[in-house]
Design a protein around this motif. Structure first.
Motif, PDB file in Angstrom:
ATOM      1  N   GLY A   1       0.796  -1.219   0.000  1.00  0.00           N
ATOM      2  CA  GLY A   1       0.000   0.000   0.000  1.00  0.00           C
ATOM      3  C   GLY A   1       0.824   1.261   0.000  1.00  0.00           C
ATOM      4  O   GLY A   1       0.278   2.360  -0.154  1.00  0.00           O
ATOM      5  N   THR A   2       2.146   1.139   0.178  1.00  0.00           N
ATOM      6  CA  THR A   2       3.005   2.322   0.174  1.00  0.00           C
ATOM      7  C   THR A   2       3.615   2.594  -1.204  1.00  0.00           C
ATOM      8  O   THR A   2       4.360   3.552  -1.367  1.00  0.00           O
ATOM      9  CB  THR A   2       4.147   2.157   1.191  1.00  0.00           C
ATOM     10  OG1 THR A   2       5.015   1.094   0.769  1.00  0.00           O
ATOM     11  CG2 THR A   2       3.598   1.839   2.582  1.00  0.00           C
ATOM     12  N   LEU A   3       3.346   1.731  -2.197  1.00  0.00           N
ATOM     13  CA  LEU A   3       3.907   1.928  -3.529  1.00  0.00           C
ATOM     14  C   LEU A   3       3.317   3.171  -4.185  1.00  0.00           C
ATOM     15  O   LEU A   3       2.172   3.544  -3.941  1.00  0.00           O
ATOM     16  CB  LEU A   3       3.661   0.690  -4.393  1.00  0.00           C
ATOM     17  CG  LEU A   3       4.308  -0.605  -3.875  1.00  0.00           C
ATOM     18  CD1 LEU A   3       3.988  -1.763  -4.806  1.00  0.00           C
ATOM     19  CD2 LEU A   3       5.813  -0.437  -3.720  1.00  0.00           C
ATOM     20  N   LEU A   4       4.113   3.804  -5.066  1.00  0.00           N
ATOM     21  CA  LEU A   4       3.779   5.132  -5.576  1.00  0.00           C
ATOM     22  C   LEU A   4       3.256   5.090  -7.005  1.00  0.00           C
ATOM     23  O   LEU A   4       3.854   4.442  -7.872  1.00  0.00           O
ATOM     24  CB  LEU A   4       5.021   6.027  -5.538  1.00  0.00           C
ATOM     25  CG  LEU A   4       5.702   6.205  -4.185  1.00  0.00           C
ATOM     26  CD1 LEU A   4       6.987   6.993  -4.363  1.00  0.00           C
ATOM     27  CD2 LEU A   4       4.777   6.891  -3.203  1.00  0.00           C
ATOM     28  N   PRO A   5       2.171   5.819  -7.288  1.00  0.00           N
ATOM     29  CA  PRO A   5       1.786   6.055  -8.681  1.00  0.00           C
ATOM     30  C   PRO A   5       2.722   7.098  -9.291  1.00  0.00           C
ATOM     31  O   PRO A   5       3.427   7.818  -8.570  1.00  0.00           O
ATOM     32  CB  PRO A   5       0.350   6.594  -8.559  1.00  0.00           C
ATOM     33  CG  PRO A   5       0.308   7.230  -7.203  1.00  0.00           C
ATOM     34  CD  PRO A   5       1.223   6.427  -6.330  1.00  0.00           C
ATOM     35  N   LYS A   6       2.705   7.235 -10.613  1.00  0.00           N
ATOM     36  CA  LYS A   6       3.650   8.132 -11.291  1.00  0.00           C
ATOM     37  C   LYS A   6       3.477   9.583 -10.852  1.00  0.00           C
ATOM     38  O   LYS A   6       4.455  10.321 -10.708  1.00  0.00           O
ATOM     39  CB  LYS A   6       3.473   8.015 -12.814  1.00  0.00           C
ATOM     40  CG  LYS A   6       3.861   6.648 -13.379  1.00  0.00           C
ATOM     41  CD  LYS A   6       3.877   6.659 -14.887  1.00  0.00           C
ATOM     42  CE  LYS A   6       2.479   6.786 -15.484  1.00  0.00           C
ATOM     43  NZ  LYS A   6       1.634   5.606 -15.222  1.00  0.00           N
ATOM     44  N   ARG A   7       2.254  10.011 -10.616  1.00  0.00           N
ATOM     45  CA  ARG A   7       2.029  11.427 -10.273  1.00  0.00           C
ATOM     46  C   ARG A   7       2.616  11.788  -8.918  1.00  0.00           C
ATOM     47  O   ARG A   7       2.955  12.948  -8.664  1.00  0.00           O
ATOM     48  CB  ARG A   7       0.527  11.735 -10.298  1.00  0.00           C
ATOM     49  CG  ARG A   7      -0.271  11.066  -9.201  1.00  0.00           C
ATOM     50  CD  ARG A   7      -1.741  11.411  -9.262  1.00  0.00           C
ATOM     51  NE  ARG A   7      -2.470  10.846  -8.133  1.00  0.00           N
ATOM     52  CZ  ARG A   7      -2.890   9.604  -8.029  1.00  0.00           C
ATOM     53  NH1 ARG A   7      -2.637   8.759  -9.032  1.00  0.00           N
ATOM     54  NH2 ARG A   7      -3.544   9.179  -6.971  1.00  0.00           N
ATOM     55  N   ILE A   8       2.736  10.794  -8.027  1.00  0.00           N
ATOM     56  CA  ILE A   8       3.364  11.039  -6.727  1.00  0.00           C
ATOM     57  C   ILE A   8       4.864  10.766  -6.809  1.00  0.00           C
ATOM     58  O   ILE A   8       5.669  11.449  -6.165  1.00  0.00           O
ATOM     59  CB  ILE A   8       2.729  10.150  -5.633  1.00  0.00           C
ATOM     60  CG1 ILE A   8       1.224  10.431  -5.525  1.00  0.00           C
ATOM     61  CG2 ILE A   8       3.397  10.391  -4.288  1.00  0.00           C
ATOM     62  CD1 ILE A   8       0.891  11.839  -5.080  1.00  0.00           C
ATOM     63  N   ALA A   9       5.260   9.777  -7.612  1.00  0.00           N
ATOM     64  CA  ALA A   9       6.678   9.431  -7.732  1.00  0.00           C
ATOM     65  C   ALA A   9       7.483  10.580  -8.333  1.00  0.00           C
ATOM     66  O   ALA A   9       8.653  10.769  -7.978  1.00  0.00           O
ATOM     67  CB  ALA A   9       6.838   8.175  -8.593  1.00  0.00           C
ATOM     68  N   LEU A  10       6.873  11.367  -9.233  1.00  0.00           N
ATOM     69  CA  LEU A  10       7.606  12.478  -9.857  1.00  0.00           C
ATOM     70  C   LEU A  10       8.101  13.476  -8.816  1.00  0.00           C
ATOM     71  O   LEU A  10       9.305  13.772  -8.760  1.00  0.00           O
ATOM     72  CB  LEU A  10       6.731  13.166 -10.902  1.00  0.00           C
ATOM     73  CG  LEU A  10       7.398  14.343 -11.633  1.00  0.00           C
ATOM     74  CD1 LEU A  10       8.562  13.848 -12.474  1.00  0.00           C
ATOM     75  CD2 LEU A  10       6.388  15.085 -12.504  1.00  0.00           C
TER      76      LEU A  10
END
Length: 670
Positions: free
Chosen positions: A18-27
């Motif tokens: 559940g802590t993995l990041l989508p691209k919009r947050i990873a940027l």
């Protein structure tokens, strides 16, 4: 509890997904450093060029173009790394796998040093922009910088996803604000109403010896400006180290994020540099070299390049646009340190897993972040900010060296990777893709290698030697840690059960006694339960009257355990006990000596120093004696029982993170 208030509830290991990041947050999490470097990369170019006055500012667009080309090559090269090595080792894994462990350690040491510098430079630059908007804060530069490091540390201890959500908005506001500023400024320029910086009317007196440069001297000045402008590339590799933090498909999402980061960073850097040229921004390393100032140069505070551009584009330092850009820039520069707060712990965790760093750095904290790595980074970066008084100009010379070292070695490693793949691949379409990737990585290795030489040549004597020294020391330390772990593993390896499982001839038990009380009786009873072949009590006669009284009580209570009294005319408890235990071992080398030490368990931290700590020294000394087992027999005081009841819990459960404060010595020795 303060810890829960700051960090939040503890998370189960199963919640890691559940802590993995989508691209919009990873940027914003992994790319805030290269994006925010737009705020100072152009300024660093101008600061170097103005050493020779205004005569060399015409090199600015050419240097900026070279930086843009370099960033494009590096981004394309690292997209290949992300696809080929999705496990998150990045440059370290590429160099270790394809060149060798020593090369991988060079990359790792360089990156760890550069991550520390990222925090220091980003925070210091952010504070600079705050001071540009509010010059009255100039005397509080260091406390403000350290306070921001504390806040960043606390947020990252809460976990990558939570900190990413918090930091996403400022990063996107900064991107939007800079793009609007660039678009507005260029539109005004095309209409014939070019913005004019507040420093455009000032001249710049060259540094003695740097005026009218020609030949090699001029080339070195331009190369030095280029190497300073290459700060725009810092943090580009962080995405390749953070691939495991992305949602699936991890490699594709990381490569897409890296492409987006490169496109946005190049656009903003080119736009800010163009506006700096159009608005005729003049900035120096010393305000007293500006000519045409109305007052004393000592009292004049130069605004940053991006602050001057914002004021010229939006209509002065009282405009809403100016304050928005300054606020967004200061915030994103400080948050740019978040790239390092994610990259450093991840890389340190991988190194710890490979036994090059202490294993504690591989452990996840309550929020599933690598808490020990986060704290280590914060402490070192804070010390650096304090030592250099949070001055960007002083810190910048220690910067970017590690980045280009890792760039060069990783791209060289990728060439070997593709060569190996081509030797086994038979499908024509796949071979074409591999050849194309090899060309990209070869170009990256060549270009970044040349830049590394330039950076070394132009920055080494300016302070970069410190970064080289730090990376070298770290490299040696990591090799030493690995050597220790390997030696320990070889020493502890089980080669057979016969010798290791054979029981001792006898067990000789010794209970340490200082006075006759309940903890002493518990220790005697516990020692009896072990059914040793021989049991005796041992006390040290520091005070002869107390020793005589103890012997009298021993006889009055009829304790059936012999009490041995050691004389100690020099009042040395530890030495007397250790020498006696060693003498027992010498007489019976095949026997095991079990030493039982009664001790108090207290409920409050402030109670621990109130009790004698001599048993701690005894334990440490006895543990170095072969064939000796040290056994603590705890006695819980009433305060520990009250502390234990202060928070309700389920039967048999353990309160997470609750410290147990022990006096290591009380009852056995005073």
């Amino acid at each position: 509890m303060l810890k829960r208030l700051v960090i939040g509830r503890a998370m189960r290991s199963e919640e890691l997904g559940g802590t993995l990041l989508p691209k919009r947050i990873a940027l914003p999490v992994f790319a805030s450093d290269p994006l925010s470097s737009v705020a100072y990369a152009t300024q660093e170019i101008l600061l170097v060029l103005t050493l020779g006055g205004l005569a060399y500012l015409h090199f600015t667009p050419w240097i900026a173009a070279a930086v843009v080309a370099l960033m494009t090559v590096v981004v394309l090269s690292y997209r290949q790394v992300v696809r080929a090595y999705p496990s998150g080792g990045g440059s370290y894994e590429v160099a270790s796998t394809n060149i060798g462990p020593s090369a991988g350690l060079v990359v790792a040491a360089s990156l760890l040093v550069d991550y520390v510098m990222t925090v220091a430079v980003s925070v210091a630059s952010g504070v600079d922009n705050i001071i540009s908007a509010m010059p009255s804060l100039v005397d509080y530069r260091v406390p403000i910088a350290l306070a921001f490091v504390v806040v960043l540390t606390a947020m990252n201890l809460r976990g990558v996803r939570e900190s990413g959500r918090l930091f996403a908005a400022p990063t996107y506001l900064f991107i939007g604000g800079v793009l609007i500023m660039v678009g507005t400024g260029l539109f005004r320029y095309l209409l014939g109403d070019a913005p004019v910086a507040e420093s455009a009317a000032y001249g710049v007196a060259p540094v003695p010896g740097d005026a009218n440069l020609a030949g090699l001297a001029m080339v070195m000045l331009v190369l030095r400006a280029f190497s300073s402008g290459c700060t725009a590339l810092t943090g580009v590799e962080a995405i390749s180290n953070g691939v495991p933090a992305f949602r699936k498909p991890k490699s594709r999402n990381a490569a897409t994020t890296m492409a987006a980061m490169g496109l946005v960073a190049v656009t903003m850097f080119a736009g800010v540099t163009t506006l700096a040229i159009v608005a005729k921004v003049h900035i120096t390393d010393d305000a007293c070299r500006l000519t045409g100032l109305a007052g004393e140069c000592g009292s004049y505070t130069q605004r940053t390049v991006i602050a001057q551009i914002a004021a010229s584009v939006f209509g002065g330092e009282s405009s809403v646009g100016f304050y928005f850009i300054q606020a967004a820039t200061a915030l994103v520069l400080i948050l740019a340190a978040n790239t390092a707060f994610n990259g450093f712990p991840l890389l340190a965790s991988i190194l710890a897993q490979d036994r090059y760093l202490p294993r504690q750095l591989h452990n996840r904290g309550d929020r599933l972040a690598f808490s020990n790595g986060i704290l280590a980074l914060a402490i070192v970066a804070g010390l650096l900010l304090w030592a250099y008084q949070a001055e960007v100009t002083s810190l910048i010379h220690l910067y970017i060296l590690g980045v280009f070292t890792s760039f060069t070695l990783s791209q060289t490693g990728m060439i070997r990777h593709w060569n190996r793949e081509l030797r086994t691949e038979t499908v024509a379409a796949v071979r074409r893709r591999h050849r194309t990737a090899r060309v990209i990585n070869a170009t990256g290795a060549l270009v970044t290698g040349l830049v590394l030489v330039v950076v070394l040549a132009t920055k080494f004597t300016q302070g970069a030697w410190l970064a080289v020294l730090a990376a070298g020391v770290l490299w040696l330390l990591m090799r030493g840690v690995r050597r220790h772990y390997d030696t320990t593993a070889a020493e502890l390896a089980v080669t057979g059960l016969h010798g290791e499982m054979s029981p001792p001839s006898r067990v000789l038990a010794i209970v340490l006694v200082s006075t006759l009380h309940k903890p002493t009786l518990r220790a005697l009873a516990f020692a009896h339960a072990f059914r040793p072949d021989h049991l005796e009590a041992l006390t040290v006669a520091v005070d002869r009257r107390q020793a005589t009284e103890l012997q009298r009580q021993w006889e009055d209570f009829g304790i059936q355990v012999p009490l041995k009294v050691l004389d100690s005319p020099y009042r040395e408890i530890t030495k007397s006990v250790v020498e006696y235990v060693r003498s027992v071992r010498r007489e019976s080398p095949r026997d095991v000596v079990a030493v039982f030490i009664p001790e108090y368990v207290v409920g409050h931290w402030w109670e621990a120093p109130l009790h004698n700590q001599s048993a701690l020294w005894l334990k440490n000394r006895l543990l170095f004696t072969p064939g000796v087992m040290v056994i603590s027999v705890p006695w819980q005081l009433a305060s520990s029982a009250r502390a234990n009841r202060s928070t309700p819990r389920a039967p048999g459960s353990v309160r997470r993170g609750e410290p147990t404060h022990k006096s290591e010595a009380d009852s056995a020795h005073g």
